[in-house]
Scaffold this motif. Structure first.
Motif, mmCIF file in Angstrom:
data_model
loop_
_atom_site.group_PDB
_atom_site.id
_atom_site.type_symbol
_atom_site.label_atom_id
_atom_site.label_comp_id
_atom_site.label_asym_id
_atom_site.label_seq_id
_atom_site.Cartn_x
_atom_site.Cartn_y
_atom_site.Cartn_z
ATOM 1 N N SER A 30 64.210 101.313 15.372
ATOM 2 C CA SER A 30 65.339 100.534 14.901
ATOM 3 C C SER A 30 64.841 99.284 14.192
ATOM 4 C CB SER A 30 66.247 100.148 16.070
ATOM 5 O OG SER A 30 67.372 99.414 15.638
ATOM 6 N N ILE A 31 65.573 98.874 13.181
ATOM 7 C CA ILE A 31 65.279 97.650 12.460
ATOM 8 C C ILE A 31 66.491 96.734 12.532
ATOM 9 C CG2 ILE A 31 64.671 96.596 10.255
ATOM 10 C CD1 ILE A 31 63.376 99.216 9.444
ATOM 11 N N ASN A 32 66.261 95.527 12.951
ATOM 12 C CA ASN A 32 67.331 94.544 12.955
ATOM 13 C C ASN A 32 67.319 93.790 11.624
ATOM 14 O OD1 ASN A 32 68.406 95.182 15.478
ATOM 15 N ND2 ASN A 32 66.962 93.845 16.543
ATOM 16 N N ALA A 33 66.981 92.531 11.660
ATOM 17 C CA ALA A 33 66.978 91.744 10.438
ATOM 18 C C ALA A 33 65.788 92.097 9.551
ATOM 19 C CB ALA A 33 66.957 90.253 10.768
ATOM 20 N N MET A 34 65.992 91.964 8.262
ATOM 21 C CA MET A 34 64.920 92.076 7.286
ATOM 22 C C MET A 34 65.026 90.867 6.374
ATOM 23 S SD MET A 34 64.937 96.142 6.305
ATOM 24 C CE MET A 34 63.202 96.160 5.805
ATOM 25 N N GLY A 35 63.898 90.406 5.898
ATOM 26 C CA GLY A 35 63.937 89.213 5.080
ATOM 27 C C GLY A 35 62.783 89.095 4.117
ATOM 28 N N GLN B 57 53.025 76.229 3.151
ATOM 29 C CA GLN B 57 53.360 77.122 4.241
ATOM 30 C C GLN B 57 54.253 78.251 3.748
ATOM 31 O OE1 GLN B 57 55.407 74.277 6.835
ATOM 32 N NE2 GLN B 57 57.372 75.202 6.305
ATOM 33 N N ARG B 58 54.379 79.266 4.574
ATOM 34 C CA ARG B 58 55.251 80.376 4.255
ATOM 35 C C ARG B 58 56.690 80.012 4.614
ATOM 36 N NH1 ARG B 58 53.258 86.274 6.019
ATOM 37 N NH2 ARG B 58 51.500 85.410 4.836
ATOM 38 N N ASP B 59 57.564 80.057 3.633
ATOM 39 C CA ASP B 59 58.947 79.627 3.809
ATOM 40 C C ASP B 59 59.915 80.792 3.689
ATOM 41 O OD1 ASP B 59 58.153 76.738 1.838
ATOM 42 O OD2 ASP B 59 58.254 76.862 4.017
ATOM 43 N N LEU B 60 60.991 80.697 4.439
ATOM 44 C CA LEU B 60 62.058 81.684 4.350
ATOM 45 C C LEU B 60 62.744 81.589 3.000
ATOM 46 C CD1 LEU B 60 64.015 83.788 5.701
ATOM 47 C CD2 LEU B 60 65.403 81.818 6.369
ATOM 48 N N VAL B 61 62.952 82.729 2.378
ATOM 49 C CA VAL B 61 63.714 82.810 1.136
ATOM 50 C C VAL B 61 65.113 83.331 1.418
ATOM 51 C CG1 VAL B 61 63.882 83.843 -1.157
ATOM 52 C CG2 VAL B 61 61.648 83.154 -0.255
ATOM 53 N N ALA B 62 65.185 84.458 2.093
ATOM 54 C CA ALA B 62 66.465 85.069 2.414
ATOM 55 C C ALA B 62 66.287 86.050 3.557
ATOM 56 C CB ALA B 62 67.060 85.789 1.200
ATOM 57 N N VAL B 63 67.333 86.235 4.337
ATOM 58 C CA VAL B 63 67.317 87.190 5.432
ATOM 59 C C VAL B 63 68.652 87.910 5.476
ATOM 60 C CG1 VAL B 63 68.112 85.496 7.137
ATOM 61 C CG2 VAL B 63 66.832 87.510 7.900
ATOM 62 N N ILE B 64 68.619 89.161 5.878
ATOM 63 C CA ILE B 64 69.840 89.944 6.013
ATOM 64 C C ILE B 64 69.824 90.670 7.346
ATOM 65 C CG2 ILE B 64 68.833 91.870 4.705
ATOM 66 C CD1 ILE B 64 71.728 92.427 3.668
ATOM 67 N N GLU B 65 70.916 90.544 8.091
ATOM 68 C CA GLU B 65 71.039 91.188 9.383
ATOM 69 C C GLU B 65 71.562 92.607 9.218
ATOM 70 O OE1 GLU B 65 69.726 87.642 11.079
ATOM 71 O OE2 GLU B 65 69.995 89.606 12.020
ATOM 72 N N ASN B 66 71.525 93.366 10.312
ATOM 73 C CA ASN B 66 72.029 94.738 10.279
ATOM 74 C C ASN B 66 73.485 94.803 9.841
ATOM 75 O OD1 ASN B 66 69.922 96.468 10.796
ATOM 76 N ND2 ASN B 66 70.266 96.557 13.007
ATOM 77 N N GLY B 67 74.266 93.853 10.311
ATOM 78 C CA GLY B 67 75.677 93.835 9.979
ATOM 79 C C GLY B 67 75.988 93.332 8.589
ATOM 80 N N ASN C 61 75.204 90.201 7.388
ATOM 81 C CA ASN C 61 75.179 88.749 7.247
ATOM 82 C C ASN C 61 73.889 88.317 6.577
ATOM 83 O OD1 ASN C 61 77.679 88.364 8.507
ATOM 84 N ND2 ASN C 61 76.745 88.245 10.546
ATOM 85 N N THR C 62 73.996 87.347 5.703
ATOM 86 C CA THR C 62 72.838 86.870 4.958
ATOM 87 C C THR C 62 72.663 85.373 5.098
ATOM 88 O OG1 THR C 62 74.148 86.622 2.930
ATOM 89 C CG2 THR C 62 73.009 88.716 3.265
ATOM 90 N N LYS D 16 69.838 79.608 -3.368
ATOM 91 C CA LYS D 16 71.249 79.969 -3.294
ATOM 92 C C LYS D 16 71.874 79.996 -4.686
ATOM 93 C CE LYS D 16 72.790 78.714 1.352
ATOM 94 N NZ LYS D 16 73.677 77.843 2.151
ATOM 95 N N GLY D 17 72.625 81.041 -4.929
ATOM 96 C CA GLY D 17 73.270 81.201 -6.217
ATOM 97 C C GLY D 17 72.414 81.886 -7.248
ATOM 98 N N ARG D 18 71.129 82.042 -6.971
ATOM 99 C CA ARG D 18 70.213 82.688 -7.908
ATOM 100 C C ARG D 18 69.652 83.998 -7.367
ATOM 101 N NH1 ARG D 18 65.586 80.371 -9.193
ATOM 102 N NH2 ARG D 18 65.393 79.167 -7.240
ATOM 103 N N PHE D 19 69.388 84.047 -6.069
ATOM 104 C CA PHE D 19 68.813 85.233 -5.448
ATOM 105 C C PHE D 19 69.855 85.947 -4.602
ATOM 106 C CE2 PHE D 19 64.125 83.631 -5.143
ATOM 107 C CZ PHE D 19 64.147 83.337 -6.493
ATOM 108 N N THR D 20 69.728 87.257 -4.521
ATOM 109 C CA THR D 20 70.600 88.063 -3.686
ATOM 110 C C THR D 20 69.770 89.060 -2.891
ATOM 111 O OG1 THR D 20 72.423 87.906 -5.290
ATOM 112 C CG2 THR D 20 72.570 89.622 -3.613
ATOM 113 N N ILE D 21 69.951 89.047 -1.580
ATOM 114 C CA ILE D 21 69.255 90.001 -0.729
ATOM 115 C C ILE D 21 70.208 91.129 -0.354
ATOM 116 C CG2 ILE D 21 69.793 88.762 1.424
ATOM 117 C CD1 ILE D 21 66.988 89.605 2.429
#
Length: 121
Positions: free
Chosen positions: A30-35, A44-54, A56-57, A64-69
């Protein structure tokens, strides 16, 4: 073990677009969130975007406004559509997944090898 493979990076001029893909393979229960994360040299390594199973992003303020996951669960794949790219977006982009390799085991974070995105001014 879960393996992640990124693709889609490259060189683009400012204002251009790229679409990154990351496919998970191997032993996957099973995979939950992916990002997506990114790391520029010396940073450092920074979060760009994350998407949950349901669905939610969450996005870094800078994208924001430029990238879409998005994700395709049937293919165990996550995508990052990057539009209006800026030179400051230049970095190695890494795929991440919170996944369980076997039934009954816990969830762990897995990382891809990264794909280079370079935005020229």
């Amino acid at each position: 073990q879960v393996q992640l493979a990124e693709s889609g990076g490259g060189l683009v001029q400012a204002g251009g677009s790229l679409r990154l893909s990351c496919a998970a393979s191997g032993s996957i229960f099973s995979i939950n969130a992916m990002g997506w994360y990114r790391q520029a040299p010396g940073n450092q390594r920074d979060l760009v975007a994350v998407i949950e199973n349901g669905g939610n992003t969450n996005y870094a303020t800078s994208v924001k406004g430029r990238f879409t996951i998005s994700r395709d669960n049937a293919k165990n794949t996550v995508y990052l559509q990057m539009n209006s790219l800026k030179p400051e977006d230049t970095a190695v982009y890494y795929c991440n997944a919170n996944a369980s390799p076997y039934s009954g085991t816990g969830y762990y974070y897995y990382w891809g090898q990264g794909t280079q995105v370079t935005v020229s001014s």
